[in-house]
Design an enzyme around this catalytic site. Structure first.
Site, PDB file in Angstrom:
ATOM      1  CG  HIS A 196       2.277  -9.480  -8.927  1.00  0.00           C
ATOM      2  ND1 HIS A 196       1.723  -8.324  -8.429  1.00  0.00           N
ATOM      3  CD2 HIS A 196       1.748 -10.492  -8.170  1.00  0.00           C
ATOM      4  CE1 HIS A 196       0.913  -8.609  -7.416  1.00  0.00           C
ATOM      5  NE2 HIS A 196       0.914  -9.925  -7.244  1.00  0.00           N
ATOM      6  CD  GLU A 197       2.213 -14.437  -8.726  1.00  0.00           C
ATOM      7  OE1 GLU A 197       2.507 -14.954  -7.630  1.00  0.00           O
ATOM      8  OE2 GLU A 197       1.170 -13.784  -8.900  1.00  0.00           O
ATOM      9  CG  HIS A 200       3.784 -12.178  -4.228  1.00  0.00           C
ATOM     10  ND1 HIS A 200       3.467 -11.142  -3.376  1.00  0.00           N
ATOM     11  CD2 HIS A 200       2.728 -12.287  -5.087  1.00  0.00           C
ATOM     12  CE1 HIS A 200       2.284 -10.656  -3.689  1.00  0.00           C
ATOM     13  NE2 HIS A 200       1.818 -11.322  -4.732  1.00  0.00           N
ATOM     14  CG  HIS A 206      -1.168  -8.541  -3.022  1.00  0.00           C
ATOM     15  ND1 HIS A 206      -1.748  -9.686  -2.525  1.00  0.00           N
ATOM     16  CD2 HIS A 206      -0.832  -8.819  -4.304  1.00  0.00           C
ATOM     17  CE1 HIS A 206      -1.780 -10.614  -3.470  1.00  0.00           C
ATOM     18  NE2 HIS A 206      -1.228 -10.115  -4.560  1.00  0.00           N
ATOM     19  CB  CYS A 207       1.755  -2.394  -3.472  1.00  0.00           C
ATOM     20  SG  CYS A 207       2.018  -0.635  -3.177  1.00  0.00           S
ATOM     21  CB  CYS A 212       2.568  -0.467  -6.872  1.00  0.00           C
ATOM     22  SG  CYS A 212       4.040  -1.445  -6.512  1.00  0.00           S
ATOM     23  CB  CYS A 231       4.900   2.376  -5.598  1.00  0.00           C
ATOM     24  SG  CYS A 231       5.005   1.435  -4.055  1.00  0.00           S
ATOM     25  CB  CYS A 234       7.082  -2.086  -4.053  1.00  0.00           C
ATOM     26  SG  CYS A 234       5.509  -2.369  -3.194  1.00  0.00           S
TER      27      CYS A 234
END
Length: 302
Positions: A196-197, A200, A206-207, A212, A231, A234
């Site tokens: 996740h990071e 970024h 952020h989705c 997601c 998703c 993304c």
């Protein structure tokens, strides 16, 4: 529980755009990749579902943000992309945060991500974060602290017992810091936060479109509900930023899950001071995700 369900047209525009140039780019994807990404706006899809909010403390409710569609991602002037001389991702175990990482960033690094057992508090108004990243500096940090099964125990060894002021260059307070038992749940949670990071750092915000990996999470229950996969909106962003075949990427992920023989460096409490040897990779918690990837491969390879 609240379900955030966007219209088919809204999701289609978020994924493909109305910009003729970006539409043309999308049409150049191979048929399987388009077929998979088009699942984003299929109401009956069992691969990509809507976002569900379980409480007012969930991320989207407590941290309102403008959504980022593919066109906004593509046009972001601050977005960084890898280059031939900056294409490595470094992971660094540390006790301090982003400024430290920026100073330690190697010349060939696209980004460097720190991992720590210290609980993270980026500002006084937040309770904690699982991770934090700088889109412009190519640095990020995430914490294992709340992923251990005994974090909320009174016996948790990662709590500072007595307030101690030290200089910014003195890390002695973190000597012999607690290392949790390596379990499949700990590994799954850590993979979610780390990827996740890094997402970024590649420019993905952020989705707010579908369930997601890039959804924010405000607490552990919400983090656990968040899937490990991106998703389609993304996924297209990441593919645009990095460049990869989705089929080959998903096959590689299945191989990684299946390859239990490759040891995972780490330590259980009884090994925490020695830090030697590799441990078997615990992947039990990845079973559901592997089944999801196999379903995607079936769509991609029709």
């Amino acid at each position: 529980m609240q379900i955030i369900r966007h219209s088919e047209q809204t999701l289609k525009t978020a994924l493909i755009s109305k910009n003729p140039v970006l539409v043309s780019q999308y049409e150049k994807l191979d048929a399987g990749e388009q077929r998979l990404m088009n699942e984003a706006f299929q109401p009956a899809s069992d691969l990509f579902g809507p976002i569900t909010l379980h409480s007012p403390s969930d991320w989207i409710t407590s941290h309102p943000e403008a959504p980022q569609d593919f066109e906004q991602f593509f046009s972001d002037p601050y977005r960084k992309t890898p280059s031939p001389d900056k294409r490595s991702i470094y992971i660094q175990a540390i006790g301090d945060i982003l400024k430290f990482l920026k100073k330690k960033k190697p010349e060939d690094a696209f980004c460097i991500v720190g991992i720590t057992m210290i609980d993270l508090y980026p500002r006084d108004s937040w309770n904690f974060v699982f991770g934090q990243a700088s889109l412009t500096d190519g640095v990020g940090i995430f914490s294992f602290a709340r992923y251990g099964s005994d974090f909320y125990s009174m016996r948790y060894e990662g709590k500072v017992k007595k307030l101690k002021k030290t200089s910014s260059s003195d890390y002695s307070i973190f000597n012999n810091y607690y290392i949790p038992e390596i379990t499949s749940v700990l590994l799954l949670r850590s993979c979610k936060t780390l990827t996740h990071e890094i997402g970024h750092i590649f420019g993905l915000r952020h989705c707010q479109w579908l369930a997601c990996l890039m959804q924010g999470s405000n607490h552990l229950e919400e983090a656990d509900r968040r899937p490990l996969n991106l998703c389609p909106i993304c996924l297209r962003k990441l593919q645009c930023a990095v460049g990869f075949s989705i089929v080959e990427r998903y096959k590689a992920l299945v191989r990684w899950i299946d390859d239990e023989s490759s040891g995972t460096p780490g330590a259980t409490p009884e090994h925490s001071r020695e830090g030697n040897g590799n441990l078997p990779k615990p992947v039990e918690a990845f079973k559901e995700w592997k089944e999801w990837i196999i379903k995607c491969l079936a769509v991609l390879q029709i």
